[in-house]
Enzyme design. Sequence first.
Site, short mmCIF file in Angstrom:
data_model
loop_
_atom_site.label_atom_id
_atom_site.label_comp_id
_atom_site.label_asym_id
_atom_site.label_seq_id
_atom_site.Cartn_x
_atom_site.Cartn_y
_atom_site.Cartn_z
N ARG A 128 0.85 -1.19 0.00
CA ARG A 128 0.00 0.00 0.00
C ARG A 128 0.88 1.24 0.00
O ARG A 128 1.79 1.37 0.82
CB ARG A 128 -0.89 -0.03 1.24
CG ARG A 128 -2.02 0.96 1.18
CD ARG A 128 -2.96 0.76 2.35
NE ARG A 128 -2.42 1.27 3.60
CZ ARG A 128 -3.18 1.66 4.62
NH1 ARG A 128 -4.49 1.56 4.53
NH2 ARG A 128 -2.64 2.12 5.72
N ASP B 68 0.91 -1.64 12.26
CA ASP B 68 1.25 -2.20 10.95
C ASP B 68 1.52 -3.69 11.11
O ASP B 68 2.52 -4.09 11.72
CB ASP B 68 2.48 -1.49 10.38
CG ASP B 68 2.75 -1.92 8.95
OD1 ASP B 68 2.93 -3.13 8.73
OD2 ASP B 68 2.77 -1.05 8.07
C1 PRP Z 1 -1.12 -3.87 4.88
C2 PRP Z 1 -2.04 -5.04 5.17
C3 PRP Z 1 -2.93 -5.06 3.97
C4 PRP Z 1 -3.09 -3.60 3.64
C5 PRP Z 1 -4.41 -3.13 4.19
O1 PRP Z 1 -0.14 -4.29 4.01
O2 PRP Z 1 -1.37 -6.25 5.40
O3 PRP Z 1 -2.38 -5.75 2.86
O4 PRP Z 1 -2.01 -2.92 4.30
O5 PRP Z 1 -4.69 -1.85 3.79
P1 PRP Z 1 -5.84 -1.51 2.74
O6 PRP Z 1 -7.05 -2.30 3.15
O7 PRP Z 1 -6.01 -0.04 2.94
O8 PRP Z 1 -5.37 -1.84 1.37
P2 PRP Z 1 1.03 -3.36 3.44
O9 PRP Z 1 0.62 -2.80 2.11
O10 PRP Z 1 1.44 -2.38 4.48
O11 PRP Z 1 2.18 -4.39 3.12
P3 PRP Z 1 2.96 -5.44 4.03
O12 PRP Z 1 2.04 -6.62 4.25
O13 PRP Z 1 4.13 -5.79 3.20
O14 PRP Z 1 3.34 -4.77 5.33
N1 URA Z 2 -2.28 -1.93 7.26
C1 URA Z 2 -1.89 -2.31 8.50
O1 URA Z 2 -0.97 -3.14 8.65
N2 URA Z 2 -2.52 -1.77 9.56
C2 URA Z 2 -3.52 -0.88 9.45
O2 URA Z 2 -4.09 -0.43 10.47
C3 URA Z 2 -3.93 -0.50 8.15
C4 URA Z 2 -3.28 -1.05 7.07
#
Ligand code: PRP
Ligand code: URA
Length: 208
Positions: free
Chosen positions: A104, A200
């Site tokens: 994201r 996160d």
């Molecule tokens: C986080 C989470 C989801 C997303 C949720 O991942 O694991 O995939 O954000 O947010 P959204 O519903 O607004 O799309 P991130 O993109 O931070 O990647 P990561 O799993 O590599 O930390």
């Molecule tokens: N992704 C995360 O990991 N945490 C949040 O709260 C939103 C998006």
Amino acid sequence: MSRFHIIEHPLIAHKMSVLRDKETKTPLFRQTLREVAYLMTFAVTQHLDMVAVRIETPLEVADCHQLKAPNPCLVSILRAGNGLTEALLNILPEASVGHLGMARNDETLKPEKYYTKLPNDISARQVILADPMLATAGSTIAAIDILRDHGVKDIVFMCLLAAPEGGERLRKAHPDVPIFTAALDRQLNEKGYILPGLGDAGDRIYGT
Ligand code: PRP
Ligand code: URA
């Protein structure tokens, strides 16, 4: 929100409090996330197709049921989804596993695709899509769009925490995809983080 399942159970509630606690360090976070995933598996797999089989026990023939072939596919939204799919795979070792890389963008909150690897025959399989967080739902919707493009018909989505905004958006975009979550939180903040949330998920699982 029909097809929105909040899995309520004392052990899940207890373990979610551990995950939410900012003092919980990565090893315990990862272990607890795995335990919540185990507890959710019963509900998330309830719909799986079965076939009748006859099995010879050491004593006689028994009428049994087994998972229908081809077996289900677990699809992980990288990277945090791996925490859930690895746990599910322990209980469902017959499953194949697909990976969808989504990061994201911190500014736009839109998912950026960086990797896709799915079984060739995924269109014939029942898919359990996993990501701990449903925030704006951008990542989940993009992942389901990819699965639909690959011809997948039967999808359920599993997460730990959902925001009402994301639940509503996902329901509108893909009304036929049931959502299983361990908790429904209050709202998103201005940076798209779930409140009260757990922070996160990827960073907390992998210590980044
Ligand atoms: C986080 C989470 C989801 C997303 C949720 O991942 O694991 O995939 O954000 O947010 P959204 O519903 O607004 O799309 P991130 O993109 O931070 O990647 P990561 O799993 O590599 O930390
Ligand atoms: N992704 C995360 O990991 N945490 C949040 O709260 C939103 C998006």
